[in-house]
Design an enzyme around this catalytic site. Structure first.
Site, PDB file in Angstrom:
ATOM      1  N   THR A  73      39.007  68.791  78.103  1.00 12.48           N
ATOM      2  CA  THR A  73      37.689  68.199  78.389  1.00 12.48           C
ATOM      3  C   THR A  73      37.146  68.735  79.715  1.00 12.48           C
ATOM      4  OG1 THR A  73      38.240  66.201  77.164  1.00 12.48           O
ATOM      5  CG2 THR A  73      36.446  66.020  78.760  1.00 12.48           C
ATOM      6  N   ASN A 154      39.083  69.818  64.797  1.00 11.54           N
ATOM      7  CA  ASN A 154      40.114  68.788  64.877  1.00 11.54           C
ATOM      8  C   ASN A 154      40.099  67.797  63.725  1.00 11.54           C
ATOM      9  OD1 ASN A 154      37.662  68.450  66.619  1.00 11.54           O
ATOM     10  ND2 ASN A 154      38.336  66.327  66.614  1.00 11.54           N
ATOM     11  N   GLN A 182      42.667  73.031  69.181  1.00  2.00           N
ATOM     12  CA  GLN A 182      43.390  72.805  67.928  1.00  2.00           C
ATOM     13  C   GLN A 182      43.940  74.090  67.317  1.00  2.00           C
ATOM     14  OE1 GLN A 182      44.391  70.003  66.709  1.00  2.00           O
ATOM     15  NE2 GLN A 182      43.153  68.553  67.874  1.00  2.00           N
ATOM     16  N   SER A 202      44.689  72.662  75.705  1.00  3.34           N
ATOM     17  CA  SER A 202      45.300  71.497  76.330  1.00  3.34           C
ATOM     18  C   SER A 202      46.787  71.396  76.013  1.00  3.34           C
ATOM     19  CB  SER A 202      44.575  70.258  75.806  1.00  3.34           C
ATOM     20  OG  SER A 202      45.031  69.104  76.441  1.00  3.34           O
ATOM     21  N   ALA A 203      47.573  70.881  76.976  1.00  2.72           N
ATOM     22  CA  ALA A 203      49.021  70.777  76.770  1.00  2.72           C
ATOM     23  C   ALA A 203      49.400  69.681  75.774  1.00  2.72           C
ATOM     24  CB  ALA A 203      49.716  70.509  78.114  1.00  2.72           C
ATOM     25  N   THR A 243      45.341  69.586  94.652  1.00  2.00           N
ATOM     26  CA  THR A 243      46.740  69.996  94.560  1.00  2.00           C
ATOM     27  C   THR A 243      47.135  70.143  93.100  1.00  2.00           C
ATOM     28  OG1 THR A 243      47.217  68.821  96.593  1.00  2.00           O
ATOM     29  CG2 THR A 243      49.107  69.361  95.195  1.00  2.00           C
ATOM     30  N   CYS A 329      38.898  60.698  70.355  1.00  6.44           N
ATOM     31  CA  CYS A 329      37.952  60.861  71.458  1.00  6.44           C
ATOM     32  C   CYS A 329      36.570  60.378  71.072  1.00  6.44           C
ATOM     33  CB  CYS A 329      37.889  62.324  71.849  1.00  6.44           C
ATOM     34  SG  CYS A 329      39.456  63.140  71.603  1.00  6.44           S
TER      35      CYS A 329
END
Ligand SMILES: *Cc1c(COP(=O)(O)O)cnc(C)c1O
Length: 391
Positions: A73, A154, A182, A202-203, A243, A329
């Site tokens: 996102t 998705n 996806q 995305s992980a 960080t 989502c």
């Protein structure tokens, strides 16, 4: 039996190998990769750059083209909002497909509301495919800066012809943004071969943790300039301050390595389970249909419609199976799925669909159980004539 999880397109459990790889980075190896003055920092920086290589390799990118973010996102938002900061005169249009994720549609709507930008939606056909002539028409009528089309959807699983799309987009002088959330880990991806300019993934959709993702920015001439959404200490070449989430990034890298290594075997295994689930349900339950492209589809997804059955009632009746009616989502919205509406379903039809998304830990036994449960529940609800009350 505990709950059977068939909602892998919403999120996945962290693979135990991924968890093992990331754990030391919470304790022994806690250094900040931006600390330049001591060994803790150097070790962390080395782990960061090794991770960047593995994540890049998974997408066919070069390591320096990858920027770590908090997820897809955020990466999509940077592409949409950060490019606008550099928009060339007269190119004030963003074109998106009607089946894009909310993480693409919502920032476009935000920019359009703020004014000065026209966001144009290209329709899709019954299978969820984009009409490339409509895309060409949208590109020729107004000068577009950016076209956002996902690699795979998705909700439906439909795979888009990104290679063909990028040629059309580049011929019109625009850039291609590709949501690969996806597709990475499910089908081979090569951003350079496909002609993708900027991308996101995305992980947590590939057995990594939530809260970490990647932005890809192609390094080529003319250079793509992005304005950061989060300005700070100059991390990630100034594109993303803050960080770095090193445990998450190390985990993401391990998830990418495993996904690449196991892709072909997993595709074989998961598509066999998916096809058995789908074909048996379609054969045993009358008035059912499959949404999405039956051939060009990611291997784990099956979106099935049950005529006259309210999907939410059906899901409640199958309480020990975790499936969904639409993208998690979009769960904040009350209407039917915008993706199912985009392929031309009526509201009643869209409210009758369930997305089954399988994954690495789905077993034959779970599929057997699910098949029996779906058949029994649909027959029961139809016998009881529990139909959805039209809204
Ligand atoms: C899950 C998903 C996203 C959002 O990813 P996050 O990392 O959760 O922000 C975006 N696009 C698609 C297609 C997705 O499936």
């Amino acid at each position: 039996m505990s709950t059977i999880y068939l909602d892998y397109n919403a999120t996945t459990p962290v693979d135990s190998r991924v968890l093992a790889a990331m754990t030391p980075f919470f304790s022994d190896r806690y250094g900040n990769p931006s600390s330049r003055d001591h060994a803790h920092g150097w070790a962390a920086a080395e782990a960061l750059e090794q991770s960047r290589e593995a994540v890049a390799e998974c997408a066919g990118a070069k390591p320096h083209e990858i920027v770590f973010t908090s997820g897809a996102t955020e990466a999509l938002n940077v592409c949409i909002k950060g490019l606008v900061g550099h928009q060339r005169a007269g190119r004030a249009r963003i074109i998106v497909s009607a089946t894009e994720h909310r993480a693409v549609l919502a920032p476009c709507e935000q920019l359009a509301r703020a004014g000065g930008l026209d966001s144009h939606i290209v329709p899709v056909d019954r299978l969820g495919n984009i009409d490339l002539n409509q895309l060409k028409a949208a590109l020729s009528s107004t000068k577009a800066m950016l076209v956002a089309i996902m690699a795979a959807n998705n909700d439906l699983g439909t795979i888009y012809p990104v290679n063909d799309i990028s040629q059309i987009v580049h011929a019109a002088g625009a850039l291609l943004l590709c949501d690969m959330t996806q597709s990475v880990g499910k089908i081979p991806m090569d951003v350079h071969a496909a002609g993708i300019d900027v991308a996101a993934f995305s992980a947590h959709k590939i057995y990594g943790p939530k809260g970490v993702g990647a932005l890809f920015v192609r390094d080529a001439e003319p250079r793509i300039k992005l304005e950061p959404l989060i300005a700070g200490g100059g991390q990630e070449r100034g594109l993303r301050g803050g960080t770095l989430n090193l445990p998450g990034i190390v985990a993401f890298a391990e998830a990418c390595r495993i996904a690449r290594e196991e892709l072909h075997r997993e595709t074989e295994r998961v598509s066999r389970l998916r096809n058995r689930l789908e074909q048996t349900i379609l054969a045993e339950v009358r008035d059912t249909w499959v949404n999405g492209d039956p051939v060009r589809r990611i291997p784990n997804t099956s979106n099935i419609g049950f005529k006259g059955v309210d999907a939410r009632t059906l899901i409640r009746d199958m309480h020990d199976i975790a499936v969904s009616t639409q993208a998690a989502c979009s769960s904040g919205s009350t209407g039917p799925s915008h993706v199912l509406k985009a392929i031309g379903l009526t509201d009643d039809e869209a409210y009758s669909c369930i997305r089954f998304s399988l994954g690495r830990f789905t077993t034959d036994e779970e599929i057997d159980y699910t098949i029996n449960k779906v058949i029994a529940s649909v027959h029961k609800l139809r016998r009881m004539k529990i139909h959805r009350v039209s809204v």
